[in-house]
Design an enzyme around this catalytic site. Structure first.
Site, short mmCIF file in Angstrom:
data_model
loop_
_atom_site.label_atom_id
_atom_site.label_comp_id
_atom_site.label_asym_id
_atom_site.label_seq_id
_atom_site.Cartn_x
_atom_site.Cartn_y
_atom_site.Cartn_z
N GLU A 329 0.81 -1.22 0.00
CA GLU A 329 0.00 0.00 0.00
C GLU A 329 0.85 1.27 0.00
O GLU A 329 0.43 2.31 0.53
CB GLU A 329 -0.98 0.00 1.19
N GLU A 421 -5.58 -8.06 -0.02
CA GLU A 421 -6.36 -7.76 1.18
C GLU A 421 -7.76 -7.39 0.74
O GLU A 421 -7.94 -6.70 -0.27
CB GLU A 421 -5.77 -6.60 1.99
#
Length: 478
Positions: A329, A421
């Site tokens: 991320e 995720e």
């Protein structure tokens, strides 16, 4: 004497060449004309909710555009007509002068994902992925999301599910272990045929098993508490032991690393040392460290990577292949490794790859990059799999098709794409219908699994018993 036979032969040959040329031209234009037509719908002609039509900013299509997306529920709805049921590529004309934005996308009142609107200085177009539409009338709604952008138009073009991919199951590390090569071949063989189920933390697997009578194929672990700046504060971890346990059960192991900053932990209320992977909880400056390889900060980066190498070596010694997802991320900017933009993040990733692969000669890793924007991509030579993290609203089981298509485009469909995720698990039937061929999903822990809202128990049972979903009992012996 004039040679009439030669003249006739020349004329015949010329005619043949002309006929072949005209045939080729006709074939070319026939192919072009057979391409499905693009259908454009102007936003200013749609149903406006909390927004207004305007024509002050130049460069728009049609008679204007829609602006004023500032409240959460602001939206524009367009009624479209398509000749047949099926998938349609969506393009969105927009203007986003106030930074990167996201608009929420719904079809016939059902949320189907979101569309990223990259910052622009003028009207531009972006892909919104694929939409599954019914023959005849459909409604397409764009809702505020991050807001403060303009919508110019949407465009639809008939398409189909991608039948073949260009995946080559060849790892970037030429010395990769037999186990790592075996795993990547398995993932490549199943890519587009099925999705592997996944769950973060081994403790969650027990509850999941009791609920669905199944265990996931993939379990996510974290190297977080092996970070030296956490160890210095007394942190301890058994994640490696739990990963070994999962491997013994026959499962696939994936690791992220919430890397606590090597130094500069603020350690005050709300920014405690254990929040040290967040950019606002540390003063550590990645740009300074990378620009000064003789500095103490740079040496601390290497120290931390070396500490993680010790743990990864334990897994290689146990012949366990690892789907390794470091610097995850980064594009979001909320972690210190991504807080200074793409260049430092890419440089740090390449340093880590070189240090672990060439210096420590750790060969059991399959390298997973976790960002969509091409500006953040570190390069095909250090990435095996590309991925995204996505958290839909509770109970929203959309296939996350826009992000999938962006990742396919990023690597020109030459690498596997994974949903590393997620909150709500995409509906397998929608994954099939949209051709969203995610290699695996990995549901995050806590409320995303247990609250019966993000994923209802009925949905979990449905997913884990779906023929498109691979569970632990269906895995080969790696």
């Amino acid at each position: 004497m004039f040679n009439w036979k030669l003249l006739i032969l020349i004329v015949v040959l010329a005619c043949c060449i002309l006929i072949l040329f005209l045939w080729a031209v006709g074939l070319f234009f026939s192919t072009k004309n057979n391409e499905p037509a693009k259908m454009r719908y102007e936003a200013e002609l749609g149903e406006l909710n909390g927004v207004t039509a305007a024509a002050t900013t130049p460069g728009f299509s049609g008679s204007g555009y829609v602006t004023g997306f500032d409240a959460e529920t602001d939206s524009v709805t367009l009624t479209v007509n398509v000749p047949e049921e099926g998938l349609y590529n969506l393009s969105v004309g927009y203007n986003a002068p106030n930074g990167d934005k996201v608009t929420q996308l719904s079809v016939n009142s059902n949320h189907v994902g979101e569309v990223l609107l990259k910052e622009t200085s003028e009207f531009a177009s972006t892909s919104g992925g694929k939409l599954l539409l019914s023959a005849g009338t459909n409604t397409i709604t764009l809702t505020s999301g991050w807001g403060w952008y303009d919508i110019d138009y949407i465009e639809l073009q008939k398409t189909t599910v991608r039948k073949k991919h260009n995946i080559k199951p060849r790892l970037v590390n030429q010395n990769a272990s037999v186990e790592a090569n075996t795993l990547i071949r398995f993932l490549a063989d199943n890519y587009g045929r099925a999705i592997l189920s996944g769950q973060q933390t081994l403790s969650d697997v027990r509850w999941l098993h009791s609920t669905t009578d199944k265990k996931p194929a993939v379990v996510g672990f974290d190297l977080m508490d092996y970070s030296p700046s956490r160890v210095e504060h007394g942190a301890r971890s058994i994640e490696i032991e739990e990963a070994m346990d999962w491997h013994e059960q026959g499962g696939i192991v994936t690791f992220a690393w919430h890397w606590n900053a090597p130094a500069g932990l603020i350690d005050s209320e709300g920014k405690e040392w254990w929040h040290g992977f967040y950019q606002d909880a540390t003063t550590f400056d990645i740009t300074y460290a990378l620009a000064h390889p003789d500095s103490e900060d740079y040496k601390l980066l290497i120290r931390d990577i070396d500490a993680i190498a010790v743990q990864l070596q334990r897994l290689e010694d146990a012949r366990i292949p690892v789907l390794f997802r470091p610097l995850h991320e980064a594009e979001g900017g909320w972690f210190w490794w991504g807080s200074k933009g793409p260049e430092p993040a890419k440089e740090l990733y390449r340093i880590m790859y070189d240090r672990l692969t060439n210096h420590h000669q750790i060969n059991n890793l399959i390298w997973v990059w976790n960002s969509i924007d091409p500006a953040w991509y570190p390069g095909n030579d250090v990435v095996d799999i590309v991925s995204a993290d996505h958290y839909s609203a509770p109970g929203d089981y959309n296939p996350v098709i826009a992000k999938y298509e962006e990742l396919v485009s990023l690597v020109e469909d030459t690498k596997i794409v994974a949903l590393t995720e997620n909150g709500a698990i995409p509906d397998p039937d929608l994954l099939i219908a949209y051709g969203a061929h995610w290699s695996w999903f990995c549901t995050w822990t806590g409320e995303f699994l247990f609250d019966d809202t993000h994923n209802s128990k009925e949905h979990l049972v449905y997913v884990y018993n779906h023929p498109y979903v691979i569970t632990l009992d269906e895995l080969p012996d790696f």
